[in-house]
Structure formats: C-alpha cells, structure tokens
Scaffold this active site. Structure first.
Site, short mmCIF file in Angstrom:
data_model
loop_
_atom_site.label_atom_id
_atom_site.label_comp_id
_atom_site.label_asym_id
_atom_site.label_seq_id
_atom_site.Cartn_x
_atom_site.Cartn_y
_atom_site.Cartn_z
CG ASP A 101 41.85 36.79 36.16
OD1 ASP A 101 41.31 37.85 35.78
OD2 ASP A 101 41.68 35.69 35.61
CG ASP A 139 35.28 36.21 34.54
OD1 ASP A 139 34.29 35.54 34.90
OD2 ASP A 139 35.31 37.46 34.58
CB THR A 168 38.36 41.27 37.33
OG1 THR A 168 37.53 40.77 36.30
CG2 THR A 168 37.65 42.44 37.99
N GLY A 169 39.13 42.05 34.44
CA GLY A 169 38.70 42.84 33.29
C GLY A 169 37.27 43.30 33.42
CE LYS A 192 43.28 41.72 35.16
NZ LYS A 192 42.91 40.29 35.31
CG ASN A 231 43.83 39.95 31.04
OD1 ASN A 231 44.07 38.74 30.90
ND2 ASN A 231 42.72 40.38 31.60
#
Length: 266
Positions: free
Chosen positions: A9, A11, A43-44, A194, A220
C-alpha cells in the site's frame, strides 16, 4: 521464507505522513527487487499518481490502482491496462444526488482519468498532495462512459454520517462501499478489491499465495493482507486492521516497510 512478490500500500504505509519515500526504504526495496522479487504498488490512487512513486523507487512493472479496480502495467513504452472492474454512472445517481444536495465533494474515475464538478481550495490542496490533476466537467452524469470508482472527500464526522445514511437506505445498491481512509469513502464494483486484483496478478506470474507478502494500513488493505501468505500491518493502522494481520511492523513514519522487508526477506 523467500517471498517472490511484495504488495505495498502507498499512502499511510510506504510513504510517511509528509508523503515522502525515505532513502533507506528505497534502497531496501531495490535490493529485494534485485534478488528477483516482484514489487507491486497496491493503492487507492489512480495510475497517474501512482507512477511517480514507482519511478522514485527506480522500478517498472505492474500497479494495482483504484483499490483493486484497475491493474496497469508501466514500462518504457508507457502504461497499458491489464484489468478493470467498472460500472455505469446510472448506478450511482442516487448517491450523486445526495452528495450534491449535502454539498459533499466527490469525484469519479475511469481507469486513467478523474472527473469533478467543482473544487474549492481545500480540495485543490488535497489533489495536489496526491499528485492528481482532475478534469472539470459540468456534470459527471453526462460522461457516458463506464467508471471504476466514485469517491467522497470530507471530514470524518461527515463521512460517518454518510456511511450510516447510505447503509440504512442501501443507496449503493449492488455496488461496494468502503472507507478507504478517514477522509474518503469509495464506491466500486463489488468484485473490485486489492485482494482479488493481487490474486489474479499472482496467478498470471505463477506465484503461490504463500510466496506473497502484503503490507498495508487501512480497511481497504484487508483482502490483500488476507490473500497473502504474510499480511503485515504498519503500527499506525487502526486496531482492527492490526488484529487481522499476521504481523505488525513499525509505523509509516518509522520506515515500517523497510523494517518488514529486512526482517522477513533477508
């Protein structure tokens, strides 16, 4: 254990709170990559704001973006779409109406672009921080193309209320609503997460789940951490995320990714 794929991930995990990569973390990631391990940013973020992080690491390869909704391969020839889970704008009209009525900021994303109807200074600063340059349109309802993610951006107390309202009214219908950060709610295709994206990528690379290590910090990231043979939470994660992890490393501000890779891969 020799891990052949490390999913990271970005952030709150890979980057510190100043959205920076440390030199030591870069060196450690490059070292494990040079030993033959695939490094995958999960990642988002959109591809455009993920690519600079990959480049900072000095790498090319596959990025899982939009919280698993879009998988992209990046190399010297550019970016190519590997997979996406999309849905129609019509499926979020009730949520768009709610956000407009309540004055809550939102954006919608296709695989490679983001669209907004307005942005104040606060929102502009957020987009700058995440290296995003959204396209301004009169109405996202008129886009006429499938999208991969609908995101609300607001203070935590506002989003807490939204979650309660949307759960009670089932405004998201057959889509999936997740809290991807204290300030963000994402609505996506129910197959998009994910974990599913990482599972598909690992299968393509002929890598077993037991050979995958995943490091994250928020809700997430749970499916990704659950799929991996070793799921690690950074210390700044919510308690529920740490409890779900196989192990906990130092925080994103204390080079937790560097620490975990050193501990489990060398």
């Amino acid at each position: 254990m020799n891990y052949r794929l490390i999913a990271l991930d970005v952030d709150g995990t890979l980057l510190n709170d100043h959205h920076e990569l440390t030199d030591q973390t870069i060196e450690t990631i490059q070292e494990v990559h040079d030993q033959g391990c695939h490094i995958v940013l999960c990642t988002g973020r959109a591809p455009a704001s993920t690519l600079p992080i990959l480049e900072q690491l000095g790498l090319e390869g596959t990025m899982i973006t939009h919280n698993g909704a879009v998988t992209v391969h990046a190399d010297e020839r550019g970016q190519s779409l590997v997979n996406e889970f999309s849905f129609e704008i019509s499926e979020i009209e009730s949520m768009l109406a709610y956000a407009r009525r309540e004055g809550i900021h939102f954006d919608v994303c296709t695989a490679f672009n983001m669209y907004i109807e307005r942005a104040g200074e606060y929102e502009k600063l957020m987009y700058q921080k995440f290296l995003i340059n959204p396209k301004l349109v009169t109405s996202v309802s008129e886009l006429g193309v499938p999208i991969v993610k609908f995101t609300l951006f607001a203070q935590p107390d506002v989003l807490d209320r939204v979650q309660l309202d949307w759960e009670a009214q089932k405004l998201y219908g057959n889509l999936r609503m997740i809290r991807s950060g204290d300030l963000f709610i994402d609505v996506m295709n129910p197959a998009a997460n994910k974990g599913n994206a990482l599972k598909a990528l690992a299968a393509t690379l002929e890598i077993e789940a037991s050979e995958v290590m995943a490091i994250g910090n928020y809700y997430n990231d749970l499916e990704m951490m659950d799929f991996a043979g070793l799921g690690i939470a950074v210390a700044n994660s919510p308690d529920a995320v740490k409890e779900a992890a196989d192990a906990v490393t130092s925080s994103n501000n204390d080079e937790g990714v560097h620490e975990a890779i050193r501990k489990y891969c060398f």
